[in-house]
Design a protein around this motif. Sequence first.
Motif, short mmCIF file in Angstrom:
data_model
loop_
_atom_site.label_atom_id
_atom_site.label_comp_id
_atom_site.label_asym_id
_atom_site.label_seq_id
_atom_site.Cartn_x
_atom_site.Cartn_y
_atom_site.Cartn_z
N GLU A 43 -7.82 -23.70 78.22
CA GLU A 43 -7.30 -22.78 77.40
C GLU A 43 -7.38 -23.15 75.69
OE1 GLU A 43 -4.77 -23.22 80.07
OE2 GLU A 43 -5.17 -21.52 81.08
N LEU A 44 -6.90 -22.38 74.98
CA LEU A 44 -6.86 -22.65 73.52
C LEU A 44 -5.46 -22.35 73.05
CD1 LEU A 44 -8.29 -23.89 70.93
CD2 LEU A 44 -9.21 -21.62 70.62
N LEU A 45 -4.56 -23.30 72.55
CA LEU A 45 -3.24 -23.20 72.13
C LEU A 45 -2.91 -23.49 70.83
CD1 LEU A 45 -1.85 -24.71 75.49
CD2 LEU A 45 -2.06 -22.34 75.02
N ILE A 46 -1.85 -23.07 70.43
CA ILE A 46 -1.26 -23.53 69.17
C ILE A 46 0.24 -24.23 69.65
CG2 ILE A 46 -0.32 -23.16 66.89
CD1 ILE A 46 -3.36 -23.21 66.83
N TRP A 47 0.20 -25.30 69.40
CA TRP A 47 1.53 -26.16 69.76
C TRP A 47 2.44 -26.31 68.71
CZ3 TRP A 47 1.40 -31.90 71.95
CH2 TRP A 47 2.58 -32.07 72.84
N ASP A 48 3.52 -25.42 68.67
CA ASP A 48 4.54 -25.26 67.52
C ASP A 48 5.55 -26.56 67.64
OD1 ASP A 48 3.39 -23.19 65.99
OD2 ASP A 48 3.83 -21.69 67.55
N ALA A 49 6.02 -26.74 68.70
CA ALA A 49 7.05 -27.53 68.84
C ALA A 49 7.19 -28.08 70.39
CB ALA A 49 8.46 -27.10 68.43
N HIS A 50 8.12 -28.80 70.88
CA HIS A 50 8.33 -29.40 72.18
C HIS A 50 8.58 -28.06 72.92
CE1 HIS A 50 7.30 -33.20 71.78
NE2 HIS A 50 8.15 -33.61 70.92
N GLY A 51 7.73 -27.52 74.00
CA GLY A 51 8.18 -26.37 74.54
C GLY A 51 7.88 -24.94 74.02
N ARG A 52 7.25 -25.08 72.79
CA ARG A 52 6.74 -23.69 72.17
C ARG A 52 5.18 -23.74 71.90
NH1 ARG A 52 10.31 -20.91 73.08
NH2 ARG A 52 12.31 -21.54 72.94
N TYR A 53 4.67 -22.64 72.42
CA TYR A 53 3.36 -22.46 72.52
C TYR A 53 2.82 -21.25 72.00
CZ TYR A 53 3.67 -26.60 75.89
OH TYR A 53 4.20 -27.72 76.26
N LYS A 82 10.92 -32.09 78.52
CA LYS A 82 11.75 -30.85 78.91
C LYS A 82 13.23 -31.36 79.31
CE LYS A 82 9.95 -27.63 81.90
NZ LYS A 82 9.29 -27.04 82.96
N TYR A 83 13.47 -32.41 79.92
CA TYR A 83 14.72 -32.81 80.20
C TYR A 83 15.77 -32.75 79.04
CZ TYR A 83 18.79 -35.34 82.29
OH TYR A 83 19.76 -35.63 82.62
N GLU A 84 14.89 -33.66 77.98
CA GLU A 84 15.78 -34.34 76.78
C GLU A 84 16.04 -32.84 76.00
OE1 GLU A 84 13.34 -35.83 73.75
OE2 GLU A 84 14.71 -37.37 73.37
N LYS A 85 15.08 -31.57 76.01
CA LYS A 85 15.54 -30.43 75.56
C LYS A 85 16.89 -29.84 76.23
CE LYS A 85 13.36 -26.60 73.05
NZ LYS A 85 12.22 -25.85 73.00
N THR A 86 16.97 -29.41 77.24
CA THR A 86 18.00 -29.19 78.07
C THR A 86 18.16 -29.70 79.37
OG1 THR A 86 16.09 -27.06 78.30
CG2 THR A 86 18.77 -26.54 77.71
N PRO A 87 19.07 -30.97 79.39
CA PRO A 87 19.25 -31.66 80.44
C PRO A 87 20.11 -30.77 81.32
CG PRO A 87 20.11 -32.78 78.35
CD PRO A 87 19.73 -31.31 77.90
N SER A 88 20.94 -29.81 81.16
CA SER A 88 21.87 -29.28 82.27
C SER A 88 21.25 -28.15 82.97
CB SER A 88 22.99 -28.23 81.44
OG SER A 88 21.87 -27.45 80.63
N LEU A 89 19.92 -27.85 82.55
CA LEU A 89 19.09 -26.96 83.42
C LEU A 89 18.60 -27.78 84.68
CD1 LEU A 89 16.35 -25.06 81.46
CD2 LEU A 89 18.06 -24.19 82.81
#
Length: 354
Positions: A151-161, A329-336
């Motif tokens: 795959e070819l992706l643009i990675w904008d931020a953690h968890g944002r592609y 992933k955890y750092e972004k939304t621990p409650s999940l």
Amino acid sequence: MRILGIETSCDETSCAVVQNGREVLSNVIFSQVPLHRETGGVVPEVAAREHVVKIIPVLKEALKKAKLRLHDIDAVAVTYGPGLLSSLLIGVNAAMTLALVLKKPLIPVNHIEGHIYANLLSSAVSNQTSHAKRRIAFPAAVLTVSGGHNELLIWDAHGRYRFLGATLDDAAGEAFDKVARLLGLPYPGGPHIQKWAKEGNPSLYPLPRAWLPEHPWDFSFSGLKTAVLRLVQTQKKRSPKFVADSAASFQESVCEVLAAKLVNASKKYRVKEIHLAGGVSANSRLREWTADLIGKNFPDRVKPLLRYCEDITFCTDNAAMIAAAGFYKYEKTPSLYQKWRPITADPNLDVKNW
Ligand code: KG4
Ligand code: ZN
């Protein structure tokens, strides 16, 4: 935070402990390659049976190497797709059980994202390249090239592609493996093609390059594979010189197209970093092509940082990369991830935003 990573998506049983998403305390990989060499590829049921046998010994070894007990772990991260369903289920089941018994967060991780986050592990880069240990500067263009994905992706931020393109047929690693087979080289083919290519002439056989002008960010390797098959059929026997020259010509065709599309996308989207990820990113010619095209296409003051795992253990499947992705992933939304929930393994999982 110390995360236990578990990876069983294909033919590697791996457990790792990673601290704060960067520091690898242990990364134990049991490779089934010798087992699958006999069949020239992975037989899913054989792989799954082997994961069942190896998962606990590999887990124990990972804890021992990290000098930790099970209760010292703060969370469990596991690959839940894409991959072979029967293989994924072993790791997912182990992770769900551990998280339930230990009462720790359980973080499902996409295998492709694992490969992407491998580039953030400090052990993946050597001391010489301290600039690669810097925090990532977004956006980055990412090429993920493995046996099962491309795959070819643009990675904008953690968890944002932003998804740009993918292969229309075979993944690059799959093409390496199939062409190696045509040339009589063992499974997995990538490292063997690279070794033989070093002795060969990359311009002896003019093999096709699938530029796909209508699909500038997509890839295709089936035409190239057929061209190698035709080439092999012209030979009475595969002499060492023939194997070396065709391996070099094939490798050149794959690496030129991969690197050119990655660098073209990097220019168009004005990225700050360019990343190679997945098993094929271990290929030295792909690294050279990418560095060369970056040099030719960007003036020094806006040259993006090229990242890949210098230690190739982290290019191919390993659990440290899963623990790293799990940390962010955890750092972004621990409650999940606090409350135990069952994980459904998904063999066709896409990269999703989180
Ligand atoms: O990421 P990975 O370990 O497993 C998947 O997620 O598929 O990638 C394995 C693939 C295989 O197809 C293997 O031939 C390829 O990566 N590979 C290479 C090299 N090392 C591994 N391909 C080209 N050159 C290499 N040096
Ligand atoms: Zn992989």
